[in-house]
Design a protein around this motif. Structure first.
Motif, mmCIF file in Angstrom:
data_model
loop_
_atom_site.group_PDB
_atom_site.id
_atom_site.type_symbol
_atom_site.label_atom_id
_atom_site.label_comp_id
_atom_site.label_asym_id
_atom_site.label_seq_id
_atom_site.Cartn_x
_atom_site.Cartn_y
_atom_site.Cartn_z
ATOM 1 N N UNK A 149 -0.252 9.082 4.675
ATOM 2 C CA UNK A 149 0.876 9.721 5.355
ATOM 3 C C UNK A 149 2.055 9.822 4.395
ATOM 4 N N UNK A 150 2.689 10.983 4.349
ATOM 5 C CA UNK A 150 3.859 11.191 3.494
ATOM 6 C C UNK A 150 5.115 10.735 4.227
ATOM 7 N N UNK A 151 5.866 9.830 3.589
ATOM 8 C CA UNK A 151 7.050 9.245 4.216
ATOM 9 C C UNK A 151 8.233 9.299 3.260
ATOM 10 N N UNK A 204 7.260 8.533 -0.573
ATOM 11 C CA UNK A 204 6.074 7.728 -0.852
ATOM 12 C C UNK A 204 4.953 8.037 0.132
ATOM 13 N N UNK A 205 3.756 7.595 -0.242
ATOM 14 C CA UNK A 205 2.580 7.750 0.609
ATOM 15 C C UNK A 205 2.091 6.383 1.058
ATOM 16 N N UNK A 206 1.723 6.287 2.326
ATOM 17 C CA UNK A 206 1.147 5.060 2.869
ATOM 18 C C UNK A 206 0.144 5.443 3.947
ATOM 19 N N UNK A 255 0.836 -1.215 0.000
ATOM 20 C CA UNK A 255 0.000 0.000 0.000
ATOM 21 C C UNK A 255 0.866 1.259 0.000
ATOM 22 N N UNK A 256 2.005 1.171 -0.683
ATOM 23 C CA UNK A 256 2.952 2.285 -0.716
ATOM 24 C C UNK A 256 3.004 2.864 -2.125
#
Length: 261
Positions: free
Chosen positions: A203-205, A198-200, A185-186
């Motif tokens: 949330x922005x990571x 990336x987003x998961x 889910x990334x």
């Protein structure tokens, strides 16, 4: 006609990951068949319309193959970014932290290929165990802990959607044993300064890596076939240049194409 220095094409890539080396046996088999039957082989030869007009064949079978499919992500030209094809074909040096973008069959097999590097070989294990040079716990660690830590990024909730049912359990078991990290889910947005953004879960990571490998699948190569319709010579396209598929499909398609001539 083959543009590379040897036959085999993507078989060299398919046979690179652990436990798939048996696929490479196709190459010496077809080498011997080419020698057994009156088949002319031209290596290191790229085919274009000029060559075809010069040779004047009555019929053409086009097997251009496929190339790596690149996703719409910013930063694919950043230093340290390469494709799974580059890794499986050229076996480049990789740093301690390597990311794989794409959790399909190619991505997972490439991840396992990288994760096994730096582990001890069966011969080394036999020697060390026979002479009790290391404890069993230490030997198990050396068997499954390589020189590179691998992380796989997959946009879907699960990885390995296109992995065959008969081999999926083996592949997943090996990925676990070799400590491959999998992030599902990334959605990867950008690659910059050896970081993956990336987003998961909304949330922005971001995460840093020494190298980043793109494994988003394959796309047909149709450079020659797009030109052949203009010169009036009958032709057929087979294999991955029609649609990327399995090795068995390519062999069967080649046989059927030859039978139609």
């Amino acid at each position: 006609y083959e543009k590379e220095a040897d036959i085999g094409g993507q078989i060299w890539l398919a046979g690179a990951p652990p436990h798939k080396q048996e696929l490479l046996s196709y190459i010496p088999y077809y080498r011997s068949m080419l020698k057994k039957y009156p088949i002319s082989l031209h290596l290191n030869t790229s085919v274009d319309v000029k060559l075809i007009k010069k040779q004047k064949p009555a019929h053409i079978i086009v097997a251009e193959g496929a190339g790596p499919l690149l996703p719409p992500i910013k930063g694919l030209d950043e230093p340290g970014v390469m494709t799974a094809w580059d890794v499986l074909k050229d076996n480049p040096f990789l740093g301690k932290q390597t990311a794989i973008i794409g959790g399909g069959a190619v991505g997972l097999e490439t991840a396992l290929y990288i994760a096994t590097k730096g582990t001890i070989t069966p011969e080394m294990l036999y020697f060390l165990f026979s002479y009790q040079a290391e404890s069993e716990e230490r030997l198990r660690h050396l068997m499954y802990k390589g020189s590179t830590e691998v992380t796989v990024f997959e946009m879907l909730p699960k990885v390995g959607k296109d992995v065959g049912k008969s081999t999926k359990w083996i592949l997943f078991d090996q990925l676990k044993k070799f400590h491959v990290n999998i992030i599902t889910c990334a959605k990867v947005l950008e690659i910059k300064d050896q970081k993956i953004f990336f987003e998961k879960n909304n949330e922005s990571l971001q995460q840093s890596f020494d190298h980043i490998v793109i494994a988003s699948g394959s796309k047909p190569v149709q450079t020659l076939s797009a030109q052949l319709s203009k010169i009036g010579i009958p032709f057929q396209c087979i294999g991955d240049c029609v649609k990327p598929g399995k090795l068995g499909d390519a062999i069967h398609g080649g046989y059927l194409a030859a039978m139609k001539i």
